[in-house]
Design a protein around this motif. Structure first.
Motif: not given
Ligand SMILES: C[S@@+](CC[C@H](N)C(=O)[O-])C[C@H]1O[C@@H](n2cnc3c(N)ncnc32)[C@H](O)[C@@H]1O
Length: 361
Positions: A167, A203-205, A247, A249, A263, A265-266
């Motif tokens: 993920v 990962l919260g990066i 929840g 977005w 930003y 990133d899902t």
């Molecule tokens: C690729 S990770 C994000 C990584 C983040 N940019 C970082 O720096 O660590 C994607 C995240 O989006 C969340 N996610 C997936 N679909 C989503 C949605 N529709 N709305 C909100 N969050 C979602 C996932 O649970 C996951 O935690």
């Protein structure tokens, strides 16, 4: 002769005429219904691969005008545009990529029409078929999937879903840092302190990087219960200025407010979801100075597909009044990071970092 044999012979005739650039015979064959998309069983080559290999722009144009497949992959993993690129043949590369952009753009429109009920098919590009129960391509399956935070054998953190798909992985850290720099550095509103929206914690990066700018308002939308649990355990709910919106977005976007920095990133979503998010940006920006970026991993297992999707995203942003600049960020060799995960999702030496602003102000 069986139907299969007739089909094979007609296909091989198309390939033969392409190989010798005999457009007259090719035209006769195509007019009679011979398959222009036929792939040589031994090499996977199509007529367009052969035209690219011959470096014949004339033949490439002719085949594309007759509906040749722009993105067929041969048995070695190459598309016709990859072959053009290997020769440094920019005109042929550009011709095929332009066709890819046209084809994908139309598929996108047809996909939207289907979703609006104009057609019964939910058929579209880029693997956007979420009928499966695969957590990597179906949001509901993802949200009920078990997530595991773990470290690979080299000590790099990652979070994986129940099918073993990554993920989020630590190798993206330089991309996240570069994104935050481009979004926050020299931001004209830094004096008043930034308000930041991030969609998808992972990962919260990126959120850790955003925190370095001490935002007054740092809103994070996160959908997965295990990620939310991880955020609780690691203190994110208690950080000053941080609001966690639990929840999707889609649940929150209409009532979330306005931001200087946005930003996105899902995971498990598709290009059409990203595009749907683009359409909310005009309502999410705080001021003319607001900046938007997203993780651009569209088609990132092949340079040609990545190029096509960069251009499509750019055009869609433009359509809704956003103009994007794309910064190249080098990506190191990554083969070691895919050990122990099901699929690799990145295979390119350069990340294209988008930074978009409203161009109507
Ligand atoms: C690729 S990770 C994000 C990584 C983040 N940019 C970082 O720096 O660590 C994607 C995240 O989006 C969340 N996610 C997936 N679909 C989503 C949605 N529709 N709305 C909100 N969050 C979602 C996932 O649970 C996951 O935690």
């Amino acid at each position: 002769m069986s139907d299969d044999e007739i089909f094979h012979n007609a296909g091989m005739a198309v390939l033969h005429c392409s190989a010798i650039e005999d457009t007259e015979s090719l035209k006769l064959l195509i007019d009679k219904g011979a398959p222009i998309f036929y792939q040589d069983p031994s090499s996977g080559y199509t007529s367009l691969h052969l035209a690219a290999d011959k470096q014949s722009l004339r033949l490439v144009r002719y085949l594309l005008s007759q509906g040749a497949t722009w993105n067929a992959i041969d048995h070695a993993g190459f598309t016709p545009a990859d072959i053009a690129l290997s020769y440094g043949n920019t005109p042929i590369y550009e011709e095929i990529v332009a066709e890819g952009v046209r084809a994908e753009f139309i598929l996108n429109l047809l996909g939207e029409k289907a979703e609006n009920g104009d057609s019964g098919d939910d058929d579209d590009d880029s693997g956007d078929n979420d009928d499966s129960n695969d957590p990597a391509s179906n949001l509901n399956a993802f949200l009920s999937s078990q997530l595991t935070y773990e470290y690979d054998s080299d000590g790099n953190e990652r979070v994986v879903d129940s099918a073993g798909d990554p993920v989020m992985m630590a190798w993206e850290t330089p991309i996240m840092k570069a994104s935050v720099r481009a979004l926050c550095d020299n931001h004209p509103d830094t004096q008043d302190s930034l308000s930041i929206l991030n969609v998808g914690f992972g990962l919260g990066i990126i959120d850790t990087e955003f925190q370095k700018y001490s935002p007054t308002n740092h809103t994070i939308i996160e959908a997965h219960p295990h990620v939310l649990q991880h955020m609780r355990e690691t203190g994110w709910y208690d950080k000053p200025g941080v609001t966690v919106c639990e929840g999707t977005w889609q649940d929150h976007v209409d009532s979330i407010g306005q931001f200087d920095v946005i930003y996105f990133d899902t995971f498990s979503e598709h290009y059409r979801d990203l595009k749907a998010f683009f359409e909310h940006i005009p309502d999410l920006v705080e001021s003319p100075n607001s900046r938007f970026s997203f993780f651009h991993g569209l088609g990132a297992t092949n340079g040609v597909f990545y190029d096509v999707y960069t251009r499509i995203a750019d055009m869609h942003l433009e359509q809704i009044g956003l103009s994007a600049q794309w910064e190249d960020v080098p990506v190191p060799e990554l083969s070691a990071v895919w050990k122990g995960v099901r699929r690799s999702y990145w295979n390119l030496p350069v990340y294209k970092l988008p930074i978009a602003r409203m161009n109507i102000f």
